[in-house]
Design an enzyme around this catalytic site. Sequence first.
Site, mmCIF file in Angstrom:
data_model
loop_
_atom_site.group_PDB
_atom_site.id
_atom_site.type_symbol
_atom_site.label_atom_id
_atom_site.label_comp_id
_atom_site.label_asym_id
_atom_site.label_seq_id
_atom_site.Cartn_x
_atom_site.Cartn_y
_atom_site.Cartn_z
ATOM 1 N N GLU A 324 0.855 -1.204 0.000
ATOM 2 C CA GLU A 324 0.000 0.000 0.000
ATOM 3 C C GLU A 324 0.882 1.242 0.000
ATOM 4 O O GLU A 324 0.700 2.158 0.797
ATOM 5 C CB GLU A 324 -0.893 0.004 1.247
ATOM 6 C CG GLU A 324 -1.692 -1.289 1.429
ATOM 7 C CD GLU A 324 -2.608 -1.274 2.650
ATOM 8 O OE1 GLU A 324 -2.210 -0.687 3.676
ATOM 9 O OE2 GLU A 324 -3.719 -1.820 2.564
ATOM 10 N N CYS A 415 -10.007 0.515 7.921
ATOM 11 C CA CYS A 415 -9.484 1.849 8.203
ATOM 12 C C CYS A 415 -10.147 2.931 7.364
ATOM 13 O O CYS A 415 -10.415 4.036 7.849
ATOM 14 C CB CYS A 415 -7.979 1.871 7.955
ATOM 15 S SG CYS A 415 -7.494 1.202 6.356
#
Lengths: 678, 678
Positions: A324, A415
């Site tokens: 990521e 998240c």
Amino acid sequence: MKKFFLLVCLTASTAIFAQQKDYGIQAVNFTRVKLTDQFWLPRLKTNHAVTIPASFERCQNTGRVKNFEMAAARSGSFCTKFPFDDTDIYKTIEGASFSLALFPDKKLEAYMDTLIRKVGAAQEPDGYLYTSRTIDPAHPHAWSGKERWEKERDMSHELYNSGHLYEAAAAHYYATGKKSLLNIALKNADLVCSVFGPGKRHVAPGHEIVEMGLVKLYRITGKKEYLETAKDFIEARGHYDGYDTKNKDPFRNGSYWQDNKPVTGQDEAVGHAVRAGYLYSGVADVAALTGDREMVQAIDRIWENMVSKKFYVNGGVGAVPGGERFGDNYELPNATAYNETCAAIANVFWNHRMFLLHGDARYIDVLERSLYNGLLSGLGLDGKSFFYSNAMEVKNSYTHPALERSRAGWFECSCCPTNLVRLLPSVPGYMYAQEGDNVYVNLFASSTTEIIVHNKPVSIVQQNNYPWDGALTFVVSPQSADPFNLLLRIPGWAQDQVVPSDLYQFAGAASGKVAIRINGQPVDYTIQKGYAVLNRKWKNGDVVKVDLPMEVRTVTANEKLAADAGKVAVERGPLVYCAEAIDNGGRAANILLPASARYNQEVKPEMLNGVVVIRTVAPVVQVSSDKTSVATSARPVTLIPYYAWANRGEGEMTVWFPQQVQDIDIITRSNNTSTSQK
Amino acid sequence: MKKFFLLVCLTASTAIFAQQKDYGIQAVNFTRVKLTDQFWLPRLKTNHAVTIPASFERCQNTGRVKNFEMAAARSGSFCTKFPFDDTDIYKTIEGASFSLALFPDKKLEAYMDTLIRKVGAAQEPDGYLYTSRTIDPAHPHAWSGKERWEKERDMSHELYNSGHLYEAAAAHYYATGKKSLLNIALKNADLVCSVFGPGKRHVAPGHEIVEMGLVKLYRITGKKEYLETAKDFIEARGHYDGYDTKNKDPFRNGSYWQDNKPVTGQDEAVGHAVRAGYLYSGVADVAALTGDREMVQAIDRIWENMVSKKFYVNGGVGAVPGGERFGDNYELPNATAYNETCAAIANVFWNHRMFLLHGDARYIDVLERSLYNGLLSGLGLDGKSFFYSNAMEVKNSYTHPALERSRAGWFECSCCPTNLVRLLPSVPGYMYAQEGDNVYVNLFASSTTEIIVHNKPVSIVQQNNYPWDGALTFVVSPQSADPFNLLLRIPGWAQDQVVPSDLYQFAGAASGKVAIRINGQPVDYTIQKGYAVLNRKWKNGDVVKVDLPMEVRTVTANEKLAADAGKVAVERGPLVYCAEAIDNGGRAANILLPASARYNQEVKPEMLNGVVVIRTVAPVVQVSSDKTSVATSARPVTLIPYYAWANRGEGEMTVWFPQQVQDIDIITRSNNTSTSQK
């Protein structure tokens, strides 16, 4: 009334003690800006009515709340996947707190009180708060290590949880005046500062955010230790000797955690993009509060790198799915773009702070691009579906496993939804800022605000239909006759600059200077750091009118950006547009937009909660029904704002359109598999 | 005349001592078959006149000969890259020896004598021969290890060098009757067998070939130790405990070296494809000589796996560039096909041995496909340019670094050119075989041969224009009146079978039974294991005529073969065809071959040294001059034999043609970079 008064008092000044230093420019707190617009206000209402309840419900249903209950009982077994699952509760509390300031809601407040009691009960006597260990210390989560903090450098997220707790506690305290969550946070922060900091344990937190969180507690309490520990966390980076510095794997060389070099020696946006954005934000805060020039120079360098080599045209960052993370310079592929929603949010945090440091509108240009495009795309129009990654293209012929083609309600690692919950109601806080008698207007939305200049309130009323219309009206009503500067941001896109770098360029003729009139009279003005500086003795009811150019423009990419070579993106105002299959005969990857294409705009109030669409006629490649021939024919093409894609089912989506065909690849079998769960 | 007599004596029986066991079927040695044809004979002449001299010259110019001179002097510094560079000399000697039997050449023979003296001088007193250590034993090549044999399991190639030495020595001895190189080889083999073998050092040679080589020395000398050591090398595989068996990396789990399991437990073609083919060939030899059934069962299983899941339609094997190795089942990509020339050669070796074990024509079907297509493509028509890898497609829009687009004269690792040098003149040796009174005819080319049946010679004269024409004539002239079986291979492709598996299928109607006439009279015949069995009392001058169907046929791939989904390949006789840019308006990747396409054949004697081309009219996708549209139009399309591609400059090349367009990818920038050097 009492509560409203309290809110105003608390938020009028962020600090309740005398600080030595802070940002020279102070943002006007979100609680002082009342939106009345048709773009953000409905979204904030949906956030309050749908997203926040859905988020709390999901925290409940997935076991995140149960984890706190078990930790309070010191028995059971951690029942979710990640040790940082605690933060989804903190982040929803934070978002709900922001939202309470806009939409008083006793039921929500009471629910939060209950939840906060559960959080408090889960806290250990010395302040430690981390349910995955407290539930059963003899059997901690595999990521947590046998001992407290043992794996903080990489996997445990103990300080990450603390950071989100502090952010939530600050918001809850500002919004409600209650100290219930703040006291939990302070007790935890005292423990953290007794373990970490100058002369104590020296570690670079694996997932940054505790730095920003400690700064918020410092601003509330004035407790220097919090600032010192935040600074120490930043200074700890780049000193771990367990990395293989020559290894190119970011997990092996430490760059995944921005831990490969001391922060003041860094000059490139690297590693996990959310962590990076949170670090750079924390560095800005600590630099502002300590006056550390080297830290400012470091994030200046990193920002230049990001905005000139690692920034997607949709405002997304973090190109690489594996980790990521930021890719190499100019590594901005479309087919595999990751663009985590949280990374766009972190980019907003960071760029806001860069503006507060430097007073330059270019940071708000970046912030606005992320906010209206690659961040907002993370949220479905229904308020309860989310993208974790934000694709730059979806093709029938190719699906990368990392590419989400439709939004999901929630993710195992959730998240992004809870980050949107907290970001949205804070948007009003990004609109204005002030440094003495300089009043900055950064974002545009119909709204009212009151800003204290020369110790007297100045009312500013914005009337516009932004981002659809470029006609902006500002009604300025001071209570003092002393002159002050109104600094109106003239967006980079209105001055022929796509982003503050040479990464992208507008095609075609340059726009003229943006016209500004005061009380009907054209005014000459100078532009300083991207702001039209309007200095005068403002009188009650002065009307400023600005005309931002809203024609459709095409964007080309720097030739070093291989993925976009020979392609154009289409923009209008602050919005990046895309083609979706549903509007274009079931395809989008078959559309060419040659230089000769002419674009029309059309207001569609009923479509996608109200948008302006862009229409053109362009060559579209089509396969014959017997599939033995292809041909291009001129067809109507409709483009919609990128943020609104994927709200009407799955299908192809394109941001970058080929201008010309150099060659074609014949595809004999489609790959329609997709993965939408993380 | 004396020499010719010697040759016949030596080659009439491969063994000069009484063997217990060997292949039940014995190949008719290449020296007994005299080609008169227009396909192979010119190639063998070019090999003799051009390729062999060029190869020796390159051995000289690159320092390979100098390495032997320095080893003889025990001084200097190894001056080429790889420790196995010695083998290029051995392989060229081997090829030159085969060629001498066809084209007597005193100058060449004398040059080889000189070279062999240099080889002998480089040999250490105890037989060790490996120039990269002998030159300066204190500073051996990094791959070689400090001690002899220390790194033989992976990098040193000491036994690989020995294996090629033995192969060369056997060929040189058969062709010339000289023992000069044979004695060097035997001295080395004696050393090898004193170090390795039952009760001694037990290691799996990192690059197999010593097994085949030792068997050849065993057949010449009858020395049992050679066979025992060869067997021991095979049995040593799969017993090294330093591998991480669960690791998927073939270098870590040992499968790169076929060392992950004991051979008799193996059932999949894995790892480096040349090594694999040489191992399976060696296993066949040892199994034939020892009667080991388990070994035969193992290579039977591996062969089934290869031919049904890992075999390119062009006869190539070894799909994966990284490690030059077999991929997973059905991993046969076109864009990144590696298909090393040496691997196709190894596949010919292996399949010939499988035929000798089983007497089944399906192995010759595989051999013929490799030989006429993916192997022969490795050699340029000029006889001095070579492909190391053999592409399945070349596209303007995409070039993989592993994909060669044009042939090179020589490579740093020059295994493929010298392997072609030795393979080509051995082709006559694959044409016939015999088991008692069964005479097998496997390959077709105008030629004469004499085979001893019932202790009397039978002359067989082939007259044909294969592979261009399917009309085959065999004139059989026995000296004995005893009947014998002439087993004429009816190729799988003439019986509607592309390969002996379900990996590929012919489209369209089935062919009828192949017509055979003897002396003008149609004969009924049965097919056994792929052979038309013709039993009769043959009379002098009996004429057998066979008519193989030579219509153009399209091939589709098993649906599990993703890379070829929705595509067709085009074949005629034993040849796979391809489209090259030069014949098709500068492109090849834009051609569709729908099911409706009709194909014509045209003999082109002046083109590419004489070929039959295939013509059709098919939809071709073209980009407009302003590059804003594409269209398909019916255009003439010309296909040439795959083996002949890349002899007229660089450009696109396609083997698998889309039948239909499911979708297209618009390419905005071409990638024309290429790498043609290894």
